[in-house]
Write a protein that holds these residues in place. Structure first.
Motif, mmCIF file in Angstrom:
data_model
loop_
_atom_site.group_PDB
_atom_site.id
_atom_site.type_symbol
_atom_site.label_atom_id
_atom_site.label_comp_id
_atom_site.label_asym_id
_atom_site.label_seq_id
_atom_site.Cartn_x
_atom_site.Cartn_y
_atom_site.Cartn_z
ATOM 1 N N ALA A 10 -18.526 -20.973 30.612
ATOM 2 C CA ALA A 10 -17.863 -19.667 30.729
ATOM 3 C C ALA A 10 -18.661 -18.594 29.990
ATOM 4 C CB ALA A 10 -16.441 -19.755 30.182
ATOM 5 N N CYS A 11 -19.225 -18.951 28.840
ATOM 6 C CA CYS A 11 -20.045 -17.997 28.084
ATOM 7 C C CYS A 11 -21.325 -17.652 28.840
ATOM 8 C CB CYS A 11 -20.383 -18.572 26.708
ATOM 9 S SG CYS A 11 -18.980 -18.676 25.566
ATOM 10 N N ILE A 12 -21.947 -18.650 29.442
ATOM 11 C CA ILE A 12 -23.185 -18.404 30.189
ATOM 12 C C ILE A 12 -22.928 -17.481 31.377
ATOM 13 C CG2 ILE A 12 -24.925 -19.495 31.662
ATOM 14 C CD1 ILE A 12 -24.798 -21.928 29.812
ATOM 15 N N LEU A 13 -21.848 -17.738 32.107
ATOM 16 C CA LEU A 13 -21.525 -16.892 33.258
ATOM 17 C C LEU A 13 -21.252 -15.456 32.815
ATOM 18 C CD1 LEU A 13 -19.225 -19.309 35.303
ATOM 19 C CD2 LEU A 13 -21.607 -18.692 35.766
ATOM 20 N N THR A 14 -20.581 -15.322 31.676
ATOM 21 C CA THR A 14 -20.317 -13.978 31.154
ATOM 22 C C THR A 14 -21.617 -13.290 30.753
ATOM 23 O OG1 THR A 14 -18.185 -14.756 30.309
ATOM 24 C CG2 THR A 14 -18.996 -12.662 29.466
ATOM 25 N N ALA A 15 -22.502 -14.038 30.091
ATOM 26 C CA ALA A 15 -23.778 -13.465 29.661
ATOM 27 C C ALA A 15 -24.600 -13.002 30.861
ATOM 28 C CB ALA A 15 -24.559 -14.494 28.847
ATOM 29 N N VAL A 16 -24.601 -13.795 31.921
ATOM 30 C CA VAL A 16 -25.332 -13.406 33.138
ATOM 31 C C VAL A 16 -24.755 -12.120 33.713
ATOM 32 C CG1 VAL A 16 -25.819 -14.065 35.530
ATOM 33 C CG2 VAL A 16 -26.093 -15.737 33.690
ATOM 34 N N SER A 17 -23.421 -12.018 33.718
ATOM 35 C CA SER A 17 -22.786 -10.818 34.273
ATOM 36 C C SER A 17 -23.067 -9.584 33.425
ATOM 37 C CB SER A 17 -21.277 -11.032 34.409
ATOM 38 O OG SER A 17 -20.639 -11.023 33.149
ATOM 39 N N ILE A 47 -13.576 -4.986 31.627
ATOM 40 C CA ILE A 47 -12.386 -5.844 31.542
ATOM 41 C C ILE A 47 -12.805 -7.312 31.593
ATOM 42 C CG2 ILE A 47 -10.299 -6.570 32.762
ATOM 43 C CD1 ILE A 47 -9.941 -3.637 33.615
ATOM 44 N N ALA A 48 -13.712 -7.635 32.526
ATOM 45 C CA ALA A 48 -14.187 -9.019 32.646
ATOM 46 C C ALA A 48 -14.924 -9.452 31.389
ATOM 47 C CB ALA A 48 -15.092 -9.150 33.867
ATOM 48 N N TRP A 49 -15.748 -8.570 30.827
ATOM 49 C CA TRP A 49 -16.506 -8.920 29.622
ATOM 50 C C TRP A 49 -15.598 -9.096 28.407
ATOM 51 C CZ3 TRP A 49 -20.442 -4.405 30.659
ATOM 52 C CH2 TRP A 49 -21.259 -4.754 31.752
ATOM 53 N N THR A 50 -14.406 -8.555 28.478
ATOM 54 C CA THR A 50 -13.440 -8.738 27.394
ATOM 55 C C THR A 50 -12.627 -10.012 27.586
ATOM 56 O OG1 THR A 50 -13.254 -6.332 27.127
ATOM 57 C CG2 THR A 50 -11.495 -7.693 26.172
ATOM 58 N N VAL A 51 -12.227 -10.258 28.836
ATOM 59 C CA VAL A 51 -11.345 -11.393 29.118
ATOM 60 C C VAL A 51 -12.100 -12.723 29.080
ATOM 61 C CG1 VAL A 51 -9.907 -12.477 30.892
ATOM 62 C CG2 VAL A 51 -9.714 -10.018 30.451
ATOM 63 N N LEU A 52 -13.289 -12.769 29.667
ATOM 64 C CA LEU A 52 -14.004 -14.043 29.801
ATOM 65 C C LEU A 52 -14.354 -14.699 28.461
ATOM 66 C CD1 LEU A 52 -16.300 -13.317 32.883
ATOM 67 C CD2 LEU A 52 -14.299 -14.819 32.763
ATOM 68 N N PRO A 53 -14.802 -13.949 27.443
ATOM 69 C CA PRO A 53 -15.051 -14.614 26.153
ATOM 70 C C PRO A 53 -13.795 -15.250 25.562
ATOM 71 C CG PRO A 53 -16.182 -12.507 26.225
ATOM 72 C CD PRO A 53 -15.293 -12.551 27.421
ATOM 73 N N PHE A 54 -12.646 -14.605 25.757
ATOM 74 C CA PHE A 54 -11.408 -15.194 25.236
ATOM 75 C C PHE A 54 -10.973 -16.393 26.077
ATOM 76 C CE2 PHE A 54 -11.225 -11.051 23.166
ATOM 77 C CZ PHE A 54 -10.856 -11.429 21.880
ATOM 78 N N VAL A 74 -20.601 -8.451 22.722
ATOM 79 C CA VAL A 74 -20.048 -9.554 23.515
ATOM 80 C C VAL A 74 -20.993 -10.752 23.498
ATOM 81 C CG1 VAL A 74 -19.482 -10.289 25.857
ATOM 82 C CG2 VAL A 74 -18.616 -8.109 25.002
ATOM 83 N N LEU A 75 -22.283 -10.498 23.705
ATOM 84 C CA LEU A 75 -23.258 -11.592 23.733
ATOM 85 C C LEU A 75 -23.377 -12.274 22.368
ATOM 86 C CD1 LEU A 75 -26.114 -10.045 25.918
ATOM 87 C CD2 LEU A 75 -24.301 -11.611 26.625
ATOM 88 N N LEU A 76 -23.426 -11.488 21.309
ATOM 89 C CA LEU A 76 -23.542 -12.074 19.971
ATOM 90 C C LEU A 76 -22.278 -12.842 19.596
ATOM 91 C CD1 LEU A 76 -25.297 -9.120 18.095
ATOM 92 C CD2 LEU A 76 -26.323 -11.284 18.851
ATOM 93 N N PHE A 77 -21.122 -12.314 19.985
ATOM 94 C CA PHE A 77 -19.859 -13.000 19.714
ATOM 95 C C PHE A 77 -19.827 -14.366 20.397
ATOM 96 C CE2 PHE A 77 -15.528 -13.901 21.305
ATOM 97 C CZ PHE A 77 -14.895 -14.136 20.092
ATOM 98 N N MET A 78 -20.264 -14.422 21.648
ATOM 99 C CA MET A 78 -20.247 -15.693 22.378
ATOM 100 C C MET A 78 -21.252 -16.680 21.796
ATOM 101 S SD MET A 78 -19.603 -14.718 26.378
ATOM 102 C CE MET A 78 -21.161 -13.839 26.529
ATOM 103 N N ALA A 79 -22.428 -16.183 21.398
ATOM 104 C CA ALA A 79 -23.426 -17.073 20.797
ATOM 105 C C ALA A 79 -22.886 -17.687 19.508
ATOM 106 C CB ALA A 79 -24.713 -16.300 20.527
#
Length: 260
Positions: free
Chosen positions: A197-204, A238-245, A17-22
């Motif tokens: 949105a990516c930063i918030l996901t990464a923090v979570s 679920i959140a880590w899947t939805v938030l990147p999209f 998830v983190l690498l995908f967002m980066a």
């Protein structure tokens, strides 16, 4: 180093998830830079990019997936091509004698004449302001180019005359001759929202347990000893899947922003 160790302690899905967002942030940054740098003439929802060819300015773009272009020569003639159709040549000239004799409210006007071959399409005054109203020689306001489709699928103007919907209007041709404002698609603001949105996901992802126990501290004592339930863990994934999209949707939406 602590952050590196924290990253190494994640499982494969979390790291993915983190690498995908980066990667998404970097790719969309490049796409935004290219899109915003492509400035051109805004025509019917498309951007026509200018270039110089044989002393003429050519504005090229696509209308409904079909190649289209305006060619404007130095002697103030223009031709519009859409697929295998050609419109023009349109001939433009400034003529002080065309300024309406009757007083015209608002901005100062410039006398202009636009021809299609030997046919005069417009002769009168054109406002010099941001919104350029056209005035006929008698001082009346030129029709605004409003069109409607009747039951048979034929398009007519406000006077009931049948028109070719693909032919550029007098307003559009005059804008081209008088130096169109160059605009672009895309808005960096939406890219920053996507990054947020990516930063918030990464923090979570990186601080999942800490955030869980911080939230529990408002409800129980000794929250540092609390352990997440299976339902809590499922909610995280679920959140880590939805938030990147969601971030991807923001990035894409920013590229679709109307020409500015």
């Amino acid at each position: 180093m602590k952050m590196v160790e924290r990253f190494r302690g994640l499982n494969i899905y979390q790291k993915g998830v983190l690498l995908f967002m980066a990667a998404m942030i970097l790719v969309f940054a490049a796409v935004y830079a290219v899109t915003i740098s492509r400035e051109g003439f805004s025509y019917r929802g498309a951007i026509f990019i200018p270039s110089r060819e044989d002393g003429s300015t050519v504005y090229s773009g696509k209308i409904k997936g079909e190649a289209a272009s305006f060619t404007v020569t130095e002697d103030q003639t223009a031709v519009y091509r859409l697929g295998d159709k050609t419109y023009g040549p349109y001939i433009f000239r400034e003529d002080p004698a065309a300024v309406p004799k009757a007083p015209v409210p608002g901005e100062e006007v410039t006398g202009v004449e636009l021809r299609l071959g030997d046919e005069i399409l417009f002769r009168g005054g054109m406002e010099n302001g941001d919104y350029r109203l056209l005035y006929n020689e008698d001082g009346s306001v030129r029709d605004l180019g409003i069109a409607m489709t009747v039951g048979s699928g034929v398009q007519i103007d406000e006077n009931g005359n049948v028109i070719d919907p693909e032919e550029p209007s007098v307003f559009e041709i005059l804008e081209l001759f008088t130096g169109p404002e160059l605009v672009h698609r895309g808005a960096w603001g939406m890219w920053f929202y996507g990054v947020l949105a990516c930063i918030l996901t990464a923090v979570s992802v990186l601080f999942a347990d800490e955030l869980f126990r911080w939230g529990m501290s408002f409800h129980i004592q000794n929250a540092e000893l609390a352990e997440p339930s299976e339902l809590e863990i499922a909610g995280r994934y679920i959140a880590w899947t939805v938030l990147p999209f969601l971030a991807m949707a923001l990035f894409i939406a920013g590229l679709s922003v109307s020409p500015v």
